[in-house]
Design a protein around this motif. Structure first.
Motif, PDB file in Angstrom:
ATOM      1  N   ASP A  17       5.568  97.983  37.649  1.00 20.43           N
ATOM      2  CA  ASP A  17       5.014  98.139  38.991  1.00 20.43           C
ATOM      3  C   ASP A  17       4.174  99.399  39.150  1.00 20.43           C
ATOM      4  O   ASP A  17       3.595  99.639  40.217  1.00 20.43           O
ATOM      5  N   VAL A  18       4.096 100.228  38.116  1.00 19.84           N
ATOM      6  CA  VAL A  18       3.354 101.487  38.191  1.00 19.84           C
ATOM      7  C   VAL A  18       1.873 101.213  38.449  1.00 19.84           C
ATOM      8  O   VAL A  18       1.270 100.356  37.799  1.00 19.84           O
ATOM      9  N   ASP A  19       1.277 101.950  39.405  1.00 19.82           N
ATOM     10  CA  ASP A  19      -0.161 101.820  39.625  1.00 19.82           C
ATOM     11  C   ASP A  19      -0.792 103.138  40.054  1.00 19.82           C
ATOM     12  O   ASP A  19      -1.830 103.163  40.710  1.00 19.82           O
ATOM     13  N   GLY A  20      -0.192 104.269  39.677  1.00 16.58           N
ATOM     14  CA  GLY A  20      -0.722 105.571  40.073  1.00 16.58           C
ATOM     15  C   GLY A  20      -1.980 105.954  39.318  1.00 16.58           C
ATOM     16  O   GLY A  20      -2.206 105.535  38.181  1.00 16.58           O
ATOM     17  N   ASP A  21      -2.796 106.782  39.958  1.00 16.01           N
ATOM     18  CA  ASP A  21      -3.969 107.362  39.284  1.00 16.01           C
ATOM     19  C   ASP A  21      -3.522 108.352  38.214  1.00 16.01           C
ATOM     20  O   ASP A  21      -4.161 108.506  37.176  1.00 16.01           O
ATOM     21  N   ILE A  22      -2.413 109.039  38.490  1.00 13.99           N
ATOM     22  CA  ILE A  22      -1.794 109.960  37.538  1.00 13.99           C
ATOM     23  C   ILE A  22      -0.349 109.523  37.367  1.00 13.99           C
ATOM     24  O   ILE A  22       0.376 109.351  38.344  1.00 13.99           O
ATOM     25  N   VAL A  23       0.059 109.336  36.128  1.00 17.86           N
ATOM     26  CA  VAL A  23       1.413 108.883  35.823  1.00 17.86           C
ATOM     27  C   VAL A  23       2.138 109.999  35.078  1.00 17.86           C
ATOM     28  O   VAL A  23       1.665 110.460  34.028  1.00 17.86           O
ATOM     29  N   VAL A  24       3.257 110.447  35.634  1.00 16.03           N
ATOM     30  CA  VAL A  24       4.065 111.487  35.000  1.00 16.03           C
ATOM     31  C   VAL A  24       5.277 110.815  34.360  1.00 16.03           C
ATOM     32  O   VAL A  24       6.048 110.131  35.034  1.00 16.03           O
ATOM     33  N   VAL A  25       5.451 111.009  33.068  1.00 17.98           N
ATOM     34  CA  VAL A  25       6.507 110.347  32.308  1.00 17.98           C
ATOM     35  C   VAL A  25       7.679 111.312  32.132  1.00 17.98           C
ATOM     36  O   VAL A  25       7.589 112.289  31.374  1.00 17.98           O
TER      37      VAL A  25
ATOM     38  N   PHE B 257      -2.120 110.503  32.080  1.00 21.01           N
ATOM     39  CA  PHE B 257      -0.695 110.509  31.768  1.00 21.01           C
ATOM     40  C   PHE B 257      -0.241 111.916  31.386  1.00 21.01           C
ATOM     41  O   PHE B 257      -0.773 112.508  30.443  1.00 21.01           O
ATOM     42  N   ILE B 258       0.740 112.423  32.129  1.00 22.15           N
ATOM     43  CA  ILE B 258       1.335 113.726  31.835  1.00 22.15           C
ATOM     44  C   ILE B 258       2.736 113.478  31.293  1.00 22.15           C
ATOM     45  O   ILE B 258       3.582 112.906  31.980  1.00 22.15           O
ATOM     46  N   VAL B 259       2.984 113.913  30.079  1.00 26.54           N
ATOM     47  CA  VAL B 259       4.278 113.686  29.434  1.00 26.54           C
ATOM     48  C   VAL B 259       5.183 114.887  29.655  1.00 26.54           C
ATOM     49  O   VAL B 259       4.831 116.022  29.311  1.00 26.54           O
ATOM     50  N   VAL B 260       6.345 114.616  30.231  1.00 36.03           N
ATOM     51  CA  VAL B 260       7.396 115.604  30.406  1.00 36.03           C
ATOM     52  C   VAL B 260       8.556 115.325  29.445  1.00 36.03           C
ATOM     53  O   VAL B 260       9.205 116.240  28.958  1.00 36.03           O
ATOM     54  N   SER B 261       8.802 114.050  29.149  1.00 34.67           N
ATOM     55  CA  SER B 261       9.928 113.629  28.310  1.00 34.67           C
ATOM     56  C   SER B 261       9.887 114.277  26.939  1.00 34.67           C
ATOM     57  O   SER B 261       8.817 114.578  26.395  1.00 34.67           O
ATOM     58  N   ASN B 262      11.073 114.465  26.364  1.00 35.62           N
ATOM     59  CA  ASN B 262      11.189 115.028  25.020  1.00 35.62           C
ATOM     60  C   ASN B 262      11.613 113.974  24.003  1.00 35.62           C
ATOM     61  O   ASN B 262      12.328 113.039  24.355  1.00 35.62           O
ATOM     62  N   PRO B 263      11.193 114.123  22.753  1.00 30.31           N
ATOM     63  CA  PRO B 263      10.260 115.130  22.260  1.00 30.31           C
ATOM     64  C   PRO B 263       8.851 114.876  22.820  1.00 30.31           C
ATOM     65  O   PRO B 263       8.335 113.748  22.692  1.00 30.31           O
ATOM     66  N   VAL B 264       8.253 115.888  23.407  1.00 26.38           N
ATOM     67  CA  VAL B 264       6.932 115.739  24.016  1.00 26.38           C
ATOM     68  C   VAL B 264       5.921 115.205  23.006  1.00 26.38           C
ATOM     69  O   VAL B 264       5.114 114.311  23.307  1.00 26.38           O
ATOM     70  N   GLU B 265       5.968 115.739  21.795  1.00 20.01           N
ATOM     71  CA  GLU B 265       4.982 115.356  20.784  1.00 20.01           C
ATOM     72  C   GLU B 265       5.076 113.876  20.438  1.00 20.01           C
ATOM     73  O   GLU B 265       4.062 113.199  20.236  1.00 20.01           O
ATOM     74  N   LEU B 266       6.301 113.356  20.362  1.00 22.03           N
ATOM     75  CA  LEU B 266       6.483 111.944  20.043  1.00 22.03           C
ATOM     76  C   LEU B 266       5.953 111.071  21.173  1.00 22.03           C
ATOM     77  O   LEU B 266       5.272 110.066  20.922  1.00 22.03           O
ATOM     78  N   ALA B 267       6.267 111.424  22.414  1.00 23.93           N
ATOM     79  CA  ALA B 267       5.779 110.632  23.540  1.00 23.93           C
ATOM     80  C   ALA B 267       4.259 110.660  23.621  1.00 23.93           C
ATOM     81  O   ALA B 267       3.623 109.636  23.897  1.00 23.93           O
ATOM     82  N   VAL B 268       3.648 111.814  23.374  1.00 27.30           N
ATOM     83  CA  VAL B 268       2.182 111.903  23.379  1.00 27.30           C
ATOM     84  C   VAL B 268       1.595 111.027  22.278  1.00 27.30           C
ATOM     85  O   VAL B 268       0.599 110.331  22.483  1.00 27.30           O
ATOM     86  N   GLN B 269       2.232 111.038  21.110  1.00 26.91           N
ATOM     87  CA  GLN B 269       1.758 110.201  20.002  1.00 26.91           C
ATOM     88  C   GLN B 269       1.805 108.727  20.383  1.00 26.91           C
ATOM     89  O   GLN B 269       0.843 107.982  20.160  1.00 26.91           O
TER      90      GLN B 269
END
Length: 358
Positions: free
Chosen positions: A74-82, A122-134
Motif C-alpha cells: 500500500d506504500v505510495d509516498g514520494d519519500i519512503v523511509v525503511v 528511499f532512505i534506509v534506516v534498517s540494519n545492516p544499512v549496507e545490505l538494505a542499500v544493496q
C-alpha cells in the motif's frame, strides 16, 4: 507542491519516534501526508491506528494528513523511509549479525516498492544499512536509495569532539565514512571549527595528535574489552564513564555498544539523523550530508556500497566533494569498502547463516 512520506516499520521504536520528529519539525504542513505502514498483521495495524490518534492529538495544528496502511504493497509516498527488520540486542551487538534474518525482509520491501513506487526516494534506516542499500539499489535506481548511517555516525563524531571542546555540535564539521558499524572511518582531516578561536583550535590540534599517536582499532579493542567487562557486571554508569574518557574517534565506536546493551536501539539519535536527510531531500538546498550509497566511482573512485558525503535533492543523491584525505585515511576508507563488499558477498552466499566478516 504537496509531499508524502511513508515510514515502513512505523510501529517500531525508531519508526514511531521518527514520525514524532517529522511532525515536530516544519517539514510537513497542510495537504502533506505522513503514511504509517504496517506489517500486514492485525496487531501492527491496531498499534498504528492508536499511534495515529496520539500523533493527531499532539500535532494536528499543522493539519498534516496522517494515514495508516496495513501492507507494504500500500506504500505510495514520494519519500519512503525503511525502518523495518530486526534490531541489535545484547546478544547481537554487531549489526552484521542481522544480515541473514533481515535479507528476506529487505527483498520483500524492495520488490513491493519496485512494483508500486519505483520513482520514489528511499532512505534506509534498517540494519545492516549496507545490505538494505544493496538490495534496494539492485531493484530501484541506485541514485534514489541511500542509508542514513554515515550521517548518524558523523553527527556522533561531531558531538564527541564538541563535548571535549566544551562547545555546541553546531560549531563543528566532521565526517565519518565507510560502514555504519565496526568498519566506520572517522576522518580527523575533515574536522574543523566554524569560527576562529586560537585556544579551541589548539585543543583540537591536541586531540588530533593524540589520535594519531596510536592506531584507532587498537584503542577501540582495548576500550571494548573494558566496557564489555563492565556491562557483564551491569555497571552501566561506569561503562559510559570509561567511554567518555576515550578519544572521540574511539568513543563513537564503543558508546553505542553500551546503549544497545540497555535499550537495543537509539531511536532519537537515529530519527534525528534521518530527519537531517529528509530535510536535505525535501528542501533541495544541496546541503552536504553523509550516506551509504551504491557507488560506481563517483567518490574516491570507490565501487560498491560505502558511506560517503552526498548532496540530496528530490531527484536523489549525488556525490559531494570531499576534502583531501591523508594517505592513511584514504587507505582506511578503501579498506572499509572492501570489508563491506566481502560481507555482502558472504550474506548472499550463505543466506541461512549470520556472518560477520572483518
Amino acid at each position: 507542491m504537496s509531499i508524502s512520506i511513508s515510514i515502513i516499520g512505523a510501529s517500531g521504536a525508531v519508526g514511531s519516534t521518527l514520525a514524532t520528529h517529522i511532525l515536530r519539525s516544519d517539514l510537513l504542513g497542510a495537504n502533506d501526508r505522513l503514511q504509517l505502514v504496517g506489517r500486514g498483521v492485525p496487531a501492527s495495524t491496531a498499534r498504528l491506528l492508536a499511534t495515529r490518534t496520539d500523533l493527531l492529538d499532539a500535532f494536528d495544528q499543522e493539519r498534516v494528513d496522517i494515514e495508516v496502511v496495513p501492507e507494504i504493497e500500500d506504500v505510495d509516498g514520494d519519500i519512503v523511509v525503511v525502518c523495518a527488520g530486526g534490531t541489535i540486542s545484547a546478544k547481537a551487538m554487531d549489526r552484521r549479525l542481522l544480515g541473514s534474518a533481515n535479507l528476506p525482509i529487505f527483498e520483500q520491501i524492495a520488490d513491493a516498492c519496485a512494483a508500486h513506487v519505483p520513482g520514489s526516494i528511499f532512505i534506509v534506516v534498517s540494519n545492516p544499512v549496507e545490505l538494505a542499500v544493496q538490495v534496494l539499489s539492485s531493484r530501484l535506481g541506485r541514485h534514489r536509495v541511500f542509508g542514513m548511517g554515515a550521517q548518524q555516525d558523523s553527527l556522533r563524531f561531531a558531538r564527541a569532539i564538541a563535548k571535549d571542546l566544551g562547545i555546541s555540535r553546531h560549531d563543528i564539521r566532521a565526517s565519518v565514512l565507510g560502514e555504519h558499524g565496526q568498519a566506520m572511518v572517522p576522518l580527523w582531516s575533515t574536522v574543523e571549527l566554524k569560527f576562529m578561536d586560537p585556544a579551541l583550535h589548539g585543543v583540537l590540534s591536541q586531540l588530533k595528535d593524540l589520535s594519531a599517536a596510536s592506531p584507532l582499532m587498537d584503542r577501540v579493542i582495548a576500550l571494548q574489552k573494558q566496557v564489555a567487562e563492565l556491562l557483564l557486571a551491569e555497571e552501566i554508569a561506569e561503562a559510559y564513564e570509561a567511554a567518555r574518557k576515550a578519544l572521540p574517534d574511539a568513543r563513537i565506536m564503543v558508546e553505542p555498544m553500551i546503549t544497545g546493551h540497555t535499550m537495543h536501539s537509539t531511536p532519537n539519535a537515529t530519527a534525528n539523523a534521518t530527519l537531517h536527510c529528509l530535510a536535505a531531500t525535501i528542501r533541495n538546498h544541496h546541503v552536504r550530508v553523509h550516506g551509504q550509497v551504491s557507488l560506481q566511482g563517483e567518490s574516491l573512485g570507490l565501487e560498491g556500497i560505502c558511506g560517503v558525503p552526498i548532496h540530496l535533492t528530490r531527484a536523489g543523491w549525488t556525490a559531494a566533494p570531499l576534502p583531501r584525505l591523508t594517505a592513511d585515511e584514504r587507505m582506511h576508507v578503501e579498506s572499509s569498502a572492501r570489508s563491506i563488499d566481502n560481507y555482502l558477498r558472504s550474506v548472499y552466499s550463505h543466506p541461512d547463516q549470520a556472518i560477520a566478516l572483518s
